[in-house]
Design a protein around this motif. Structure first.
Motif, PDB file in Angstrom:
ATOM      1  N   LEU A  72       0.834  -1.201   0.000  1.00  5.54           N
ATOM      2  CA  LEU A  72       0.000   0.000   0.000  1.00  5.54           C
ATOM      3  C   LEU A  72       0.869   1.251   0.000  1.00  5.54           C
ATOM      4  N   GLU A  73       1.979   1.220   0.741  1.00  3.49           N
ATOM      5  CA  GLU A  73       2.893   2.357   0.763  1.00  3.49           C
ATOM      6  C   GLU A  73       3.657   2.477  -0.552  1.00  3.49           C
ATOM      7  N   VAL A  74       4.032   1.340  -1.133  1.00  7.07           N
ATOM      8  CA  VAL A  74       4.704   1.355  -2.435  1.00  7.07           C
ATOM      9  C   VAL A  74       3.816   2.040  -3.474  1.00  7.07           C
ATOM     10  N   ILE A  75       2.547   1.689  -3.492  1.00  5.00           N
ATOM     11  CA  ILE A  75       1.597   2.270  -4.449  1.00  5.00           C
ATOM     12  C   ILE A  75       1.501   3.788  -4.261  1.00  5.00           C
ATOM     13  N   LYS A  76       1.451   4.245  -3.008  1.00  9.09           N
ATOM     14  CA  LYS A  76       1.394   5.688  -2.744  1.00  9.09           C
ATOM     15  C   LYS A  76       2.627   6.391  -3.296  1.00  9.09           C
ATOM     16  N   ASP A  77       3.808   5.816  -3.072  1.00  8.31           N
ATOM     17  CA  ASP A  77       5.049   6.426  -3.562  1.00  8.31           C
ATOM     18  C   ASP A  77       5.103   6.428  -5.084  1.00  8.31           C
ATOM     19  N   VAL A  78       4.655   5.348  -5.701  1.00 11.14           N
ATOM     20  CA  VAL A  78       4.648   5.265  -7.165  1.00 11.14           C
ATOM     21  C   VAL A  78       3.754   6.364  -7.743  1.00 11.14           C
ATOM     22  N   LYS A  79       2.560   6.523  -7.195  1.00 12.32           N
ATOM     23  CA  LYS A  79       1.637   7.552  -7.681  1.00 12.32           C
ATOM     24  C   LYS A  79       2.235   8.948  -7.521  1.00 12.32           C
ATOM     25  N   PHE A  80       2.833   9.195  -6.374  1.00  8.43           N
ATOM     26  CA  PHE A  80       3.433  10.506  -6.107  1.00  8.43           C
ATOM     27  C   PHE A  80       4.534  10.819  -7.108  1.00  8.43           C
ATOM     28  N   ARG A  81       5.394   9.842  -7.367  1.00 10.90           N
ATOM     29  CA  ARG A  81       6.511  10.054  -8.288  1.00 10.90           C
ATOM     30  C   ARG A  81       6.019  10.243  -9.720  1.00 10.90           C
ATOM     31  N   MET A  82       5.074   9.446 -10.139  1.00  8.28           N
ATOM     32  CA  MET A  82       4.591   9.507 -11.520  1.00  8.28           C
ATOM     33  C   MET A  82       3.873  10.821 -11.833  1.00  8.28           C
ATOM     34  N   GLU A  83       3.192  11.360 -10.825  1.00  4.13           N
ATOM     35  CA  GLU A  83       2.490  12.623 -11.043  1.00  4.13           C
ATOM     36  C   GLU A  83       3.458  13.765 -11.337  1.00  4.13           C
ATOM     37  N   ARG A  84       4.691  13.631 -10.870  1.00  4.44           N
ATOM     38  CA  ARG A  84       5.664  14.705 -10.999  1.00  4.44           C
ATOM     39  C   ARG A  84       6.706  14.456 -12.084  1.00  4.44           C
ATOM     40  N   PHE A  85       6.898  13.209 -12.467  1.00  3.35           N
ATOM     41  CA  PHE A  85       7.883  12.882 -13.495  1.00  3.35           C
ATOM     42  C   PHE A  85       7.285  11.854 -14.461  1.00  3.35           C
ATOM     43  N   PRO A  86       6.426  12.318 -15.357  1.00  2.00           N
ATOM     44  CA  PRO A  86       5.685  11.389 -16.224  1.00  2.00           C
ATOM     45  C   PRO A  86       6.393  11.004 -17.525  1.00  2.00           C
ATOM     46  N   ASP A  87       7.684  11.307 -17.661  1.00  2.00           N
ATOM     47  CA  ASP A  87       8.408  11.072 -18.914  1.00  2.00           C
ATOM     48  C   ASP A  87       9.360   9.888 -18.775  1.00  2.00           C
ATOM     49  N   PRO A  88       8.946   8.664 -19.136  1.00  2.00           N
ATOM     50  CA  PRO A  88       9.798   7.483 -18.967  1.00  2.00           C
ATOM     51  C   PRO A  88      11.136   7.583 -19.701  1.00  2.00           C
ATOM     52  N   ASP A  89      11.119   8.012 -20.952  1.00  2.00           N
ATOM     53  CA  ASP A  89      12.356   8.085 -21.729  1.00  2.00           C
ATOM     54  C   ASP A  89      13.315   9.107 -21.142  1.00  2.00           C
ATOM     55  N   GLY A  90      12.782  10.264 -20.762  1.00  2.00           N
ATOM     56  CA  GLY A  90      13.635  11.292 -20.182  1.00  2.00           C
ATOM     57  C   GLY A  90      14.217  10.864 -18.850  1.00  2.00           C
TER      58      GLY A  90
END
Length: 300
Positions: free
Chosen positions: A224-242
């Motif tokens: 549950l904590e992993v999912i929260k961290d993943v969502k937080f990070r993705m919202e701010r850095f949505p560019d996989p290639d970059g």
């Protein structure tokens, strides 16, 4: 508070909603024999909710039995990645770990401790096999039974700090064997390293896999904590290639600096050896001169 079925359903239904990433690779790393493979078997047991099975190979003597970086899907989105444990955290082994956390090496292959600049060659060769759409989440596994000396703290802290700077995520620390008497001491040392999230648990084993609420909740809370961290990070850095390009630059710089430091240490060692040889030769020459002088005095 959510019930165990609600927690389980929340984890299983988690998706990335087309945010540029296709799946989350939860990369385990740490020392030999600290329970990474047992943790994988435990997670599969809890989330699959079937009979206990040995998915990841476990060595009974805690010596570590994994030699490859192997994937174990948990859900459609979450995949655990086992890893070869490090005997010591030297430059070569940490370089391998950072290349994995940077998503620069292929999955389901043997792990090598590449010396010199061979790791760079492997990173270049892996370009066509790795997927930028894989989101890497770092988890450091440490056995409470092993204890943690003050001498080891700076080394581990540097490893975790570098992993955070590389991935943009503070590594979650999993402490295995939570019922051991060392728990409080080890946990306090990790807290002093500024680790944000520390979870302690007892892994299920082939000998002891009786389902208990406590063990199930311990595992589910981690995800549950992993999912929260993943969502937080993705919202701010949505560019996989970059993001992957930045991580590659980071790791290549680390390898270059590691090699530079190694060469400087070798040069310094060579200088000390040569200085010692000169001193020994000088001392030997002075000793011979003294012996000759003494012999001359005796003859007179």
């Amino acid at each position: 508070m959510q019930t165990i079925p609600e927690m389980t359903e929340h984890i299983k239904s988690f998706s990335l909603n087309n945010q540029g990433f296709s799946r989350v690779l939860i990369q385990l790393f740490g020392f030999l024999g600290h329970g990474k493979s047992s943790f994988i078997n435990t997670c599969k047991y809890v989330l699959d909710d079937t009979e206990y099975k040995t998915y990841a190979d476990v060595k009974n003597n805690d010596g570590g039995n994994t030699t490859a970086r192997i994937t174990y899907p948990l859900t459609d989105t979450l995949t655990l990645v086992d890893n070869r444990g490090c005997a010591i955290m030297n430059g070569y082994e940490t370089g391998e770990i950072f290349a994995q956390l940077g998503n620069l090496l292929p999955l389901d292959q043997e792990v090598e401790w590449s010396k010199d600049l061979k790791l760079v060659d492997r990173i270049v060769a892996a370009e066509r096999f790795v997927q930028s759409t894989d989101f890497i989440f770092p988890i450091f596994v440490y056995s409470v039974k092993k204890g943690l000396s003050f001498d080891e703290v700076p080394e581990i802290k540097e490893l975790l700090t570098t992993a955070r700077n590389l991935t943009g995520i503070c590594p979650v620390v999993i402490l295995t064997h939570k019922t051991h008497s060392n728990l409080r001491d080890v946990q306090a040392k990790f807290e002093d390293m500024d680790v944000e999230r520390i979870f302690a648990l007892e892994n299920f084993t082939p000998e002891d896999h009786l389902k208990t609420r406590g063990k199930h909740e311990d595992v589910l809370k981690i995800f549950l904590e992993v999912i929260k961290d993943v969502k937080f990070r993705m919202e701010r850095f949505p560019d996989p290639d970059g993001e992957r390009a930045k991580r590659k630059q980071f790791v290549l710089r680390f390898i270059y600096e590691m090699e530079l430091k190694k060469k400087e240490e070798e040069m310094e060692k060579r200088r000390r050896d040569e200085e010692r040889q000169r001193n020994q030769a000088r001392a030997s020459s002075q000793s011979q001169a003294s012996d000759q002088s003494s012999s001359g005095c005796i003859l007179q």
